[in-house]
Design a protein around this motif. Structure first.
Motif, PDB file in Angstrom:
ATOM      1  N   ASP A  90       0.838  -1.325   0.020  1.00 38.40           N
ATOM      2  CA  ASP A  90       0.195   0.039  -0.169  1.00 38.40           C
ATOM      3  C   ASP A  90       0.936   1.132   0.001  1.00 38.40           C
ATOM      4  OD1 ASP A  90       1.109  -0.336   2.583  1.00 38.40           O
ATOM      5  OD2 ASP A  90      -0.763   0.578   3.443  1.00 38.40           O
ATOM      6  N   ARG A  91       2.286   1.118   0.269  1.00 42.18           N
ATOM      7  CA  ARG A  91       2.905   2.306   0.182  1.00 42.18           C
ATOM      8  C   ARG A  91       4.294   2.007  -0.310  1.00 42.18           C
ATOM      9  NH1 ARG A  91       1.749   7.436  -0.234  1.00 42.18           N
ATOM     10  NH2 ARG A  91       0.147   7.088   1.653  1.00 42.18           N
ATOM     11  N   LEU A  92       4.369   1.849  -1.522  1.00 44.55           N
ATOM     12  CA  LEU A  92       5.748   1.437  -2.313  1.00 44.55           C
ATOM     13  C   LEU A  92       6.456   2.957  -2.687  1.00 44.55           C
ATOM     14  CD1 LEU A  92       4.611  -1.547  -4.660  1.00 44.55           C
ATOM     15  CD2 LEU A  92       6.145  -1.553  -2.561  1.00 44.55           C
ATOM     16  N   PRO A  93       7.646   2.944  -2.457  1.00 42.02           N
ATOM     17  CA  PRO A  93       8.555   3.992  -3.259  1.00 42.02           C
ATOM     18  C   PRO A  93       8.521   4.043  -4.509  1.00 42.02           C
ATOM     19  CG  PRO A  93       9.920   2.640  -2.229  1.00 42.02           C
ATOM     20  CD  PRO A  93       8.515   1.863  -1.798  1.00 42.02           C
ATOM     21  N   THR A  94       8.257   5.296  -5.127  1.00 44.49           N
ATOM     22  CA  THR A  94       8.388   5.424  -6.561  1.00 44.49           C
ATOM     23  C   THR A  94       8.822   7.062  -6.802  1.00 44.49           C
ATOM     24  OG1 THR A  94       6.331   6.116  -6.688  1.00 44.49           O
ATOM     25  CG2 THR A  94       6.604   3.899  -7.184  1.00 44.49           C
ATOM     26  N   PHE A  95       9.380   6.970  -7.971  1.00 44.78           N
ATOM     27  CA  PHE A  95      10.101   8.339  -8.382  1.00 44.78           C
ATOM     28  C   PHE A  95       9.579   8.835  -9.634  1.00 44.78           C
ATOM     29  CE2 PHE A  95      12.856   6.037  -5.377  1.00 44.78           C
ATOM     30  CZ  PHE A  95      13.358   7.141  -4.634  1.00 44.78           C
ATOM     31  N   ASP A  96       9.584   9.936  -9.928  1.00 48.68           N
ATOM     32  CA  ASP A  96       9.353  10.914 -11.123  1.00 48.68           C
ATOM     33  C   ASP A  96      10.785  11.370 -11.653  1.00 48.68           C
ATOM     34  OD1 ASP A  96       9.415  13.217 -10.000  1.00 48.68           O
ATOM     35  OD2 ASP A  96       7.301  13.284  -9.523  1.00 48.68           O
ATOM     36  N   ALA A  97      10.732  12.028 -12.918  1.00 44.00           N
ATOM     37  CA  ALA A  97      11.838  12.623 -13.323  1.00 44.00           C
ATOM     38  C   ALA A  97      11.505  13.798 -14.077  1.00 44.00           C
ATOM     39  CB  ALA A  97      12.896  11.569 -13.999  1.00 44.00           C
ATOM     40  N   ARG A  98      12.448  14.678 -14.490  1.00 47.59           N
ATOM     41  CA  ARG A  98      12.392  15.907 -15.524  1.00 47.59           C
ATOM     42  C   ARG A  98      13.528  16.026 -16.192  1.00 47.59           C
ATOM     43  NH1 ARG A  98      10.486  20.542 -11.709  1.00 47.59           N
ATOM     44  NH2 ARG A  98       9.627  18.535 -10.596  1.00 47.59           N
ATOM     45  N   ALA A  99      13.722  16.409 -17.424  1.00 47.88           N
ATOM     46  CA  ALA A  99      14.969  16.852 -18.208  1.00 47.88           C
ATOM     47  C   ALA A  99      14.952  18.262 -18.190  1.00 47.88           C
ATOM     48  CB  ALA A  99      14.985  15.982 -19.272  1.00 47.88           C
ATOM     49  N   VAL A 100      16.002  18.927 -18.091  1.00 43.12           N
ATOM     50  CA  VAL A 100      16.288  20.480 -18.651  1.00 43.12           C
ATOM     51  C   VAL A 100      17.425  20.427 -19.206  1.00 43.12           C
ATOM     52  CG1 VAL A 100      16.320  22.844 -17.579  1.00 43.12           C
ATOM     53  CG2 VAL A 100      15.045  20.981 -16.191  1.00 43.12           C
ATOM     54  N   VAL A 101      17.325  21.145 -20.132  1.00 43.84           N
ATOM     55  CA  VAL A 101      18.863  21.475 -20.868  1.00 43.84           C
ATOM     56  C   VAL A 101      19.276  23.000 -20.476  1.00 43.84           C
ATOM     57  CG1 VAL A 101      18.212  20.015 -23.095  1.00 43.84           C
ATOM     58  CG2 VAL A 101      17.479  22.201 -22.789  1.00 43.84           C
ATOM     59  N   TYR A 102      20.748  22.895 -20.469  1.00 42.69           N
ATOM     60  CA  TYR A 102      21.301  24.243 -19.914  1.00 42.69           C
ATOM     61  C   TYR A 102      22.381  24.546 -21.074  1.00 42.69           C
ATOM     62  CZ  TYR A 102      19.098  23.710 -15.489  1.00 42.69           C
ATOM     63  OH  TYR A 102      18.123  23.433 -14.538  1.00 42.69           O
ATOM     64  N   PRO A 103      22.474  25.771 -21.411  1.00 41.31           N
ATOM     65  CA  PRO A 103      23.388  26.312 -22.662  1.00 41.31           C
ATOM     66  C   PRO A 103      24.979  26.199 -22.438  1.00 41.31           C
ATOM     67  CG  PRO A 103      22.286  28.137 -21.662  1.00 41.31           C
ATOM     68  CD  PRO A 103      21.851  27.078 -20.750  1.00 41.31           C
ATOM     69  N   SER A 104      25.453  26.260 -21.071  1.00 36.74           N
ATOM     70  CA  SER A 104      26.733  26.500 -20.998  1.00 36.74           C
ATOM     71  C   SER A 104      27.175  26.086 -19.564  1.00 36.74           C
ATOM     72  CB  SER A 104      26.971  28.071 -20.699  1.00 36.74           C
ATOM     73  OG  SER A 104      26.333  28.539 -19.574  1.00 36.74           O
ATOM     74  N   GLU A 105      28.524  25.681 -19.371  1.00 38.27           N
ATOM     75  CA  GLU A 105      28.911  25.500 -18.233  1.00 38.27           C
ATOM     76  C   GLU A 105      28.625  26.029 -16.948  1.00 38.27           C
ATOM     77  OE1 GLU A 105      33.167  24.410 -18.272  1.00 38.27           O
ATOM     78  OE2 GLU A 105      33.103  23.553 -20.509  1.00 38.27           O
ATOM     79  N   PRO A 106      28.793  27.311 -16.978  1.00 33.63           N
ATOM     80  CA  PRO A 106      28.278  28.342 -15.866  1.00 33.63           C
ATOM     81  C   PRO A 106      26.907  28.162 -15.336  1.00 33.63           C
ATOM     82  CG  PRO A 106      29.271  29.643 -17.527  1.00 33.63           C
ATOM     83  CD  PRO A 106      29.337  28.500 -18.166  1.00 33.63           C
ATOM     84  N   THR A 107      26.114  27.910 -16.374  1.00 37.48           N
ATOM     85  CA  THR A 107      24.419  27.508 -15.882  1.00 37.48           C
ATOM     86  C   THR A 107      24.401  26.326 -15.143  1.00 37.48           C
ATOM     87  OG1 THR A 107      24.114  27.153 -18.260  1.00 37.48           O
ATOM     88  CG2 THR A 107      23.548  29.247 -17.472  1.00 37.48           C
ATOM     89  N   VAL A 108      25.086  25.344 -15.656  1.00 38.80           N
ATOM     90  CA  VAL A 108      25.263  23.990 -14.980  1.00 38.80           C
ATOM     91  C   VAL A 108      25.749  24.064 -13.542  1.00 38.80           C
ATOM     92  CG1 VAL A 108      26.424  21.725 -14.814  1.00 38.80           C
ATOM     93  CG2 VAL A 108      25.409  22.791 -17.177  1.00 38.80           C
ATOM     94  N   ARG A 109      26.825  24.771 -13.657  1.00 37.07           N
ATOM     95  CA  ARG A 109      27.388  25.187 -12.081  1.00 37.07           C
ATOM     96  C   ARG A 109      26.346  25.908 -11.547  1.00 37.07           C
ATOM     97  NH1 ARG A 109      33.387  27.307 -13.003  1.00 37.07           N
ATOM     98  NH2 ARG A 109      33.260  27.824 -11.161  1.00 37.07           N
ATOM     99  N   ASP A 110      25.595  26.489 -11.770  1.00 39.69           N
ATOM    100  CA  ASP A 110      24.656  27.416 -10.984  1.00 39.69           C
ATOM    101  C   ASP A 110      23.599  26.545 -10.594  1.00 39.69           C
ATOM    102  OD1 ASP A 110      26.097  29.772 -10.964  1.00 39.69           O
ATOM    103  OD2 ASP A 110      25.032  30.817 -12.637  1.00 39.69           O
ATOM    104  N   TYR A 111      23.343  25.493 -11.568  1.00 37.53           N
ATOM    105  CA  TYR A 111      22.160  24.888 -11.082  1.00 37.53           C
ATOM    106  C   TYR A 111      22.681  23.807  -9.998  1.00 37.53           C
ATOM    107  CZ  TYR A 111      19.472  20.379 -11.156  1.00 37.53           C
ATOM    108  OH  TYR A 111      18.350  19.235 -10.789  1.00 37.53           O
ATOM    109  N   PHE A 112      23.780  23.157  -9.852  1.00 39.21           N
ATOM    110  CA  PHE A 112      24.018  22.439  -8.823  1.00 39.21           C
ATOM    111  C   PHE A 112      24.371  23.216  -7.592  1.00 39.21           C
ATOM    112  CE2 PHE A 112      24.792  19.540 -12.256  1.00 39.21           C
ATOM    113  CZ  PHE A 112      24.353  18.230 -11.917  1.00 39.21           C
ATOM    114  N   ALA A 113      24.855  24.411  -7.648  1.00 40.24           N
ATOM    115  CA  ALA A 113      24.983  25.321  -6.652  1.00 40.24           C
ATOM    116  C   ALA A 113      23.538  25.650  -5.894  1.00 40.24           C
ATOM    117  CB  ALA A 113      25.549  26.587  -6.932  1.00 40.24           C
ATOM    118  N   TRP A 114      22.484  25.888  -6.784  1.00 41.86           N
ATOM    119  CA  TRP A 114      21.248  25.742  -6.366  1.00 41.86           C
ATOM    120  C   TRP A 114      20.750  24.829  -5.521  1.00 41.86           C
ATOM    121  CZ3 TRP A 114      16.782  23.994  -9.553  1.00 41.86           C
ATOM    122  CH2 TRP A 114      15.489  24.280  -8.848  1.00 41.86           C
ATOM    123  N   ARG A 115      20.936  23.590  -5.872  1.00 40.55           N
ATOM    124  CA  ARG A 115      20.324  22.360  -5.340  1.00 40.55           C
ATOM    125  C   ARG A 115      21.325  22.131  -4.112  1.00 40.55           C
ATOM    126  NH1 ARG A 115      16.596  22.892  -5.870  1.00 40.55           N
ATOM    127  NH2 ARG A 115      16.246  21.057  -4.850  1.00 40.55           N
TER     128      ARG A 115
END
Length: 277
Positions: free
Chosen positions: A123-148
């Motif tokens: 009655d309560r099994l763990p499940t996950f969803d996912a989303r995909a986002v594209v980023y144009p440059s290395e700085p924006t990727v770095r900012d994404y992981f900094a945000w998380r």
């Protein structure tokens, strides 16, 4: 598939191909984990077994997907960075997110008995969803992981203070009201003055989350195109053999990313030397 008069229904199908020459980040999130953590009595504010289960699951997913160069996770989420030149599933968004979500869910349930005390119930099994986002440059990727990671720090400091107040005798509502409008310095003061807890001494796993690396993090996409098919296949085999390193470190500042760049330069030099031989 055999042709038939019903095949016209395929015309209704649509594919979304993620932009080429961009960095793809796929974030996997637990569905309804607030209720799930209550059902299986997760320790508060952090359940070590549950976090280690997430890390084990993410590592197994990386084993299956050599295109993943970096992953970051905390609580019930994990973000995976794919190589810029990744051609997995022809970059079809639906295939990517469903594969990541289903594979993560499967491994999480499979390894559950090794890390958690209570057996899973139907009655309560763990499940996950996912989303995909594209980023144009290395700085924006770095900012994404900094945000998380900033989000991890903010949530963990709040939860640590909140559950300390509850364990100290307050009701959840009273603890919530106590923390309204407080800043990070206020929460640190509450922890130290009332409970003798120095937040700086809390485990890095809780404060910073987990980084999984199978570098180099950023590839030279132009260089990839210039390589022969044999060279590309050789690199893919090399990536599969690389060990996945788990760290609990700061990825907000430049030192982490600059260090990875230096490692990439060294690897490039070794690769060139190997080609000459």
């Amino acid at each position: 598939m055999a042709n038939s008069r019903f095949e016209y229904v395929k015309l209704f199908e649509r594919e979304n191909f993620l932009l080429p020459e961009t960095h793809i980040v796929i974030r996997v999130d637990g569905r309804g984990f607030h209720k799930l953590s209550a059902k299986y009595s997760f320790a508060k504010p952090n359940d070590l077994g549950a976090l280690e289960l997430m890390n084990r699951t993410a590592q197994k997913l990386m084993d299956q997907m050599p295109d993943i160069s970096l992953a970051y996770g905390d609580s019930d989420e994990y973000s995976f960075l794919l190589r810029k030149g990744c051609g997995l599933f022809e970059r079809r968004e639906a295939k990517l997110i469903t594969t990541f979500a289903s594979t993560f869910t499967a491994y999480y349930q499979f390894y559950w008995p090794q890390y958690m005390k209570q057996p899973l119930e139907e009655d309560r099994l763990p499940t996950f969803d996912a989303r995909a986002v594209v980023y144009p440059s290395e700085p924006t990727v770095r900012d994404y992981f900094a945000w998380r990671q900033v989000d991890c720090h903010i949530n963990n400091l709040y939860n640590t203070t909140f559950w300390s107040l509850v364990e100290g005798g307050m009701t959840p509502k009273e603890a919530e009201n106590e923390l309204i409008g407080t800043l990070a310095a206020d929460k640190n003061e509450i922890l130290f003055q009332r409970f003798g807890i120095n937040y700086n001494n809390e485990p890095a796993l809780y404060k910073k989350g987990t980084v999984l690396i199978r570098g180099p993090i950023f590839e030279d996409a132009d260089g990839q195109r210039d390589k022969s098919k044999r060279q590309q296949e050789r690199q893919e085999k090399k990536m599969k053999k690389r060990p996945i390193v788990e760290r609990h470190i700061d990825i907000i500042g430049a030192s982490f990313w600059d260090g990875e760049k230096e490692e990439k330069k060294q690897e490039s030099k070794e690769e060139v030397a190997g080609e000459k031989l």
